[in-house]
Design a protein around this motif. Sequence first.
Motif, PDB file in Angstrom:
ATOM      1  N   LEU A  20       0.839  -1.198   0.000  1.00  0.00           N
ATOM      2  CA  LEU A  20       0.000   0.000   0.000  1.00  0.00           C
ATOM      3  C   LEU A  20       0.875   1.249   0.000  1.00  0.00           C
ATOM      4  O   LEU A  20       0.587   2.224  -0.689  1.00  0.00           O
ATOM      5  CB  LEU A  20      -0.926  -0.001   1.224  1.00  0.00           C
ATOM      6  N   GLY A  23       2.112   1.940  -3.406  1.00  0.00           N
ATOM      7  CA  GLY A  23       1.075   2.555  -4.234  1.00  0.00           C
ATOM      8  C   GLY A  23       0.920   4.029  -3.920  1.00  0.00           C
ATOM      9  O   GLY A  23       0.837   4.869  -4.822  1.00  0.00           O
ATOM     10  N   LEU A  24       0.932   4.345  -2.621  1.00  0.00           N
ATOM     11  CA  LEU A  24       0.780   5.752  -2.233  1.00  0.00           C
ATOM     12  C   LEU A  24       1.960   6.583  -2.734  1.00  0.00           C
ATOM     13  O   LEU A  24       1.778   7.705  -3.209  1.00  0.00           O
ATOM     14  CB  LEU A  24       0.668   5.860  -0.709  1.00  0.00           C
ATOM     15  N   THR A  27       1.463   7.276  -6.506  1.00  0.00           N
ATOM     16  CA  THR A  27       0.487   8.320  -6.829  1.00  0.00           C
ATOM     17  C   THR A  27       0.978   9.676  -6.359  1.00  0.00           C
ATOM     18  O   THR A  27       0.698  10.694  -6.986  1.00  0.00           O
ATOM     19  CB  THR A  27      -0.881   8.019  -6.200  1.00  0.00           C
ATOM     20  N   TYR A  30       3.186  10.958  -9.012  1.00  0.00           N
ATOM     21  CA  TYR A  30       2.401  11.431 -10.154  1.00  0.00           C
ATOM     22  C   TYR A  30       1.771  12.777  -9.873  1.00  0.00           C
ATOM     23  O   TYR A  30       1.620  13.610 -10.754  1.00  0.00           O
ATOM     24  CB  TYR A  30       1.307  10.413 -10.493  1.00  0.00           C
ATOM     25  N   MET A  31       1.361  12.964  -8.618  1.00  0.00           N
ATOM     26  CA  MET A  31       0.670  14.203  -8.255  1.00  0.00           C
ATOM     27  C   MET A  31       1.529  15.420  -8.577  1.00  0.00           C
ATOM     28  O   MET A  31       1.020  16.469  -8.946  1.00  0.00           O
ATOM     29  CB  MET A  31       0.361  14.145  -6.770  1.00  0.00           C
ATOM     30  N   PHE A  32       2.853  15.291  -8.447  1.00  0.00           N
ATOM     31  CA  PHE A  32       3.711  16.437  -8.690  1.00  0.00           C
ATOM     32  C   PHE A  32       4.436  16.337 -10.025  1.00  0.00           C
ATOM     33  O   PHE A  32       5.431  17.004 -10.250  1.00  0.00           O
ATOM     34  CB  PHE A  32       4.713  16.600  -7.531  1.00  0.00           C
ATOM     35  N   SER A  33       3.943  15.469 -10.903  1.00  0.00           N
ATOM     36  CA  SER A  33       4.502  15.443 -12.255  1.00  0.00           C
ATOM     37  C   SER A  33       3.672  16.369 -13.138  1.00  0.00           C
ATOM     38  O   SER A  33       2.584  16.799 -12.778  1.00  0.00           O
ATOM     39  CB  SER A  33       4.483  14.014 -12.797  1.00  0.00           C
ATOM     40  N   SER A  35       1.281  17.826 -15.898  1.00  0.00           N
ATOM     41  CA  SER A  35       0.046  17.349 -16.505  1.00  0.00           C
ATOM     42  C   SER A  35       0.221  17.252 -18.013  1.00  0.00           C
ATOM     43  O   SER A  35       0.965  18.004 -18.621  1.00  0.00           O
ATOM     44  CB  SER A  35      -1.078  18.315 -16.162  1.00  0.00           C
TER      45      SER A  35
ATOM     46  N   ILE B  35      -6.852  17.182  -6.908  1.00  0.00           N
ATOM     47  CA  ILE B  35      -5.953  16.093  -6.524  1.00  0.00           C
ATOM     48  C   ILE B  35      -6.155  14.915  -7.471  1.00  0.00           C
ATOM     49  O   ILE B  35      -5.189  14.325  -7.965  1.00  0.00           O
ATOM     50  CB  ILE B  35      -6.189  15.692  -5.052  1.00  0.00           C
ATOM     51  N   HIS B  38      -4.488  15.749 -10.826  1.00  0.00           N
ATOM     52  CA  HIS B  38      -3.031  15.741 -10.880  1.00  0.00           C
ATOM     53  C   HIS B  38      -2.464  14.354 -10.657  1.00  0.00           C
ATOM     54  O   HIS B  38      -1.419  14.030 -11.226  1.00  0.00           O
ATOM     55  CB  HIS B  38      -2.474  16.751  -9.876  1.00  0.00           C
ATOM     56  N   ILE B  39      -3.149  13.536  -9.850  1.00  0.00           N
ATOM     57  CA  ILE B  39      -2.663  12.165  -9.679  1.00  0.00           C
ATOM     58  C   ILE B  39      -2.785  11.413 -11.001  1.00  0.00           C
ATOM     59  O   ILE B  39      -1.944  10.585 -11.337  1.00  0.00           O
ATOM     60  CB  ILE B  39      -3.439  11.461  -8.545  1.00  0.00           C
ATOM     61  N   PHE B 202      -4.376   3.029  14.046  1.00  0.00           N
ATOM     62  CA  PHE B 202      -4.568   2.285  12.797  1.00  0.00           C
ATOM     63  C   PHE B 202      -6.005   1.784  12.693  1.00  0.00           C
ATOM     64  O   PHE B 202      -6.679   1.978  11.676  1.00  0.00           O
ATOM     65  CB  PHE B 202      -3.572   1.119  12.739  1.00  0.00           C
ATOM     66  N   TYR B 287      -6.389  15.519   3.169  1.00  0.00           N
ATOM     67  CA  TYR B 287      -5.601  15.174   1.982  1.00  0.00           C
ATOM     68  C   TYR B 287      -5.356  13.671   1.912  1.00  0.00           C
ATOM     69  O   TYR B 287      -5.440  13.059   0.850  1.00  0.00           O
ATOM     70  CB  TYR B 287      -4.272  15.929   1.990  1.00  0.00           C
ATOM     71  N   TRP B 291      -6.042  11.297  -1.113  1.00  0.00           N
ATOM     72  CA  TRP B 291      -4.899  10.573  -1.673  1.00  0.00           C
ATOM     73  C   TRP B 291      -5.231   9.079  -1.726  1.00  0.00           C
ATOM     74  O   TRP B 291      -5.001   8.413  -2.741  1.00  0.00           O
ATOM     75  CB  TRP B 291      -3.710  10.846  -0.773  1.00  0.00           C
ATOM     76  N   PHE B 292      -5.808   8.546  -0.647  1.00  0.00           N
ATOM     77  CA  PHE B 292      -6.209   7.141  -0.634  1.00  0.00           C
ATOM     78  C   PHE B 292      -7.198   6.859  -1.748  1.00  0.00           C
ATOM     79  O   PHE B 292      -7.124   5.845  -2.424  1.00  0.00           O
ATOM     80  CB  PHE B 292      -6.871   6.789   0.709  1.00  0.00           C
ATOM     81  N   PHE B 294      -7.637   8.041  -4.628  1.00  0.00           N
ATOM     82  CA  PHE B 294      -7.173   7.900  -6.000  1.00  0.00           C
ATOM     83  C   PHE B 294      -5.967   6.985  -6.097  1.00  0.00           C
ATOM     84  O   PHE B 294      -5.249   6.992  -7.090  1.00  0.00           O
ATOM     85  CB  PHE B 294      -6.895   9.276  -6.598  1.00  0.00           C
ATOM     86  N   THR B 295      -5.723   6.200  -5.044  1.00  0.00           N
ATOM     87  CA  THR B 295      -4.636   5.237  -5.097  1.00  0.00           C
ATOM     88  C   THR B 295      -5.161   3.812  -5.038  1.00  0.00           C
ATOM     89  O   THR B 295      -4.714   2.964  -5.805  1.00  0.00           O
ATOM     90  CB  THR B 295      -3.658   5.473  -3.926  1.00  0.00           C
ATOM     91  N   PHE B 296      -6.113   3.579  -4.154  1.00  0.00           N
ATOM     92  CA  PHE B 296      -6.492   2.193  -3.879  1.00  0.00           C
ATOM     93  C   PHE B 296      -7.758   1.781  -4.611  1.00  0.00           C
ATOM     94  O   PHE B 296      -8.654   2.591  -4.810  1.00  0.00           O
ATOM     95  CB  PHE B 296      -6.704   1.997  -2.384  1.00  0.00           C
TER      96      PHE B 296
END
Lengths: 188, 328
Positions: A20, A23-24, A27, A30-33, A35, B35, B38-39, B202, B287, B291-292, B294-296
Amino acid sequence: MSHAPDRSGTWIGWAFFADLADGLALTFGYMFSRSVTMQYPDKEKWLPYSRYRGHHFLKRDEEGEIKCVACELCARICPCYCIEVIPYEDEKGNRRPAKFEIDMARCLFCGLCEDACPADAIALGQQYEFSSFSSRDLVVGRDDLLDKPGKATTGGGVVAARLNTEQDVLVETSEPQGYDWWRNIRRT
Amino acid sequence: MELVVALGLIAFKVALLIAILLLLPLPLTWVERKIAGHIQQRMGPMRVGWHGLLQPVADGIKLLTKEDHIPAEADRFLFKLAPILALAPPFVVFVAIPFGESISVLGHEITLYVSNMNVALLFVFAVIGIEVYGVIFGGWAANSKYAVLGSLRTCAQMISYEIPMGFAVIGVVMLAQSMSLLDIVRAQADVWNIVYQPVGFFVFFVAGLAEAQRIPFDLAEAEGDLGAGFHTEYSGIRFAFFMVSEYAVMLLVSVLSVILFFGGWNGVLIPLPPLLWFVLKVAFFVYLFMWFRFTFPRYRYDQLMAIGWKVLLPLSLANIIITGVAFL
């Protein structure tokens, strides 16, 4: 960027959700790449390649006369019968088109007319912005076809542009050659 | 006279709170879309206002002027009641939540909370439990199979995740010796609870994700298989109510995470105003939620239940036992 290491069999990575986290991290990167969106028509516009098949145009010879000999080969080979040619004989006794109409609403931009033409008179040019509210406006005659822009000399770039809606909807470009769109594609 | 002033102050605070909570989803939708864009290497909204900043306003106008459609076979009373039932609890909960100690305005000390309940935490969990009614009623009243399936899933999910969520905070209550959120934050003045309660955090955060119906636990909506879940049949302003409620719950889970585990308005290293510290921490959690998202990918329904009952519940119970033993 490297591919995720193989963590099969390592329980520590499993217990702390290393996948996980990978993956984070991806992303987040990518967020700071940059567009890749081309901001057409507000700010940017794509220039077609020279091989691009856009709106037809008719060519003129050196004396400024229309090259077309009205042989109607283009009309014959057209798979959607969108070209209509009516020949006539001009003052010099040459066979020329009295009427040369292309129905752009039916054209599928295959370019066969260009291939079939024995006089190198018709070709598909670079114009791709000719949408219309009426399909009748999409039937283009001989004189309009002579004025259409020809093949692109450069192309494949994205240039700065400006949307002009004063008289017609126009996207004006300001530079001859833009940046390569593919440069912003992120490859991992 | 003093009573009038006190009542006026409370009314003012409540009005301010409602205004903030109703308006905050507007910028949050913009942030979320930015967000997301851009992701995915897009730009997100760009055309309404500077970088699309006015896009939420345009969306709001669109939702207000849209047809407010009620399906012919729907239970009209419940259909109209459900959005309000979904919207009210997240707003009510914020009454019990402190945003800081106090600030002085014109020589008066004004506390940054509406009420300092001694059972604030219990109140929060009790009220947020009511929210599930809005979802059930909405799904049931619409008389649509997608809506019913969505609300059944939500119902099961919310009830099973509220248990580990409630257990997860017991460790915090033990550390602070109080259920008042104010005391819990004061108890974290030196060391944040996250240091002592990483497992508790958690469990709380994962359960919070499920409670807020966010990816990876957004099975209630699951646009791929259920249309839009319980609010499939809602349109216009009623749909907007559900959206505002969703954002309010997301905000609530962020705020609770900060208060319970990340020291509330207590800062570290950099001396900033306490309220700013609080806002920054909450913003980080918001955030994190996006962020989660658009990742999972989304969990399967049986996986969701398995995580809730077989992983989170034992973990939270173990956390309570270990905290208790360490206390002795």
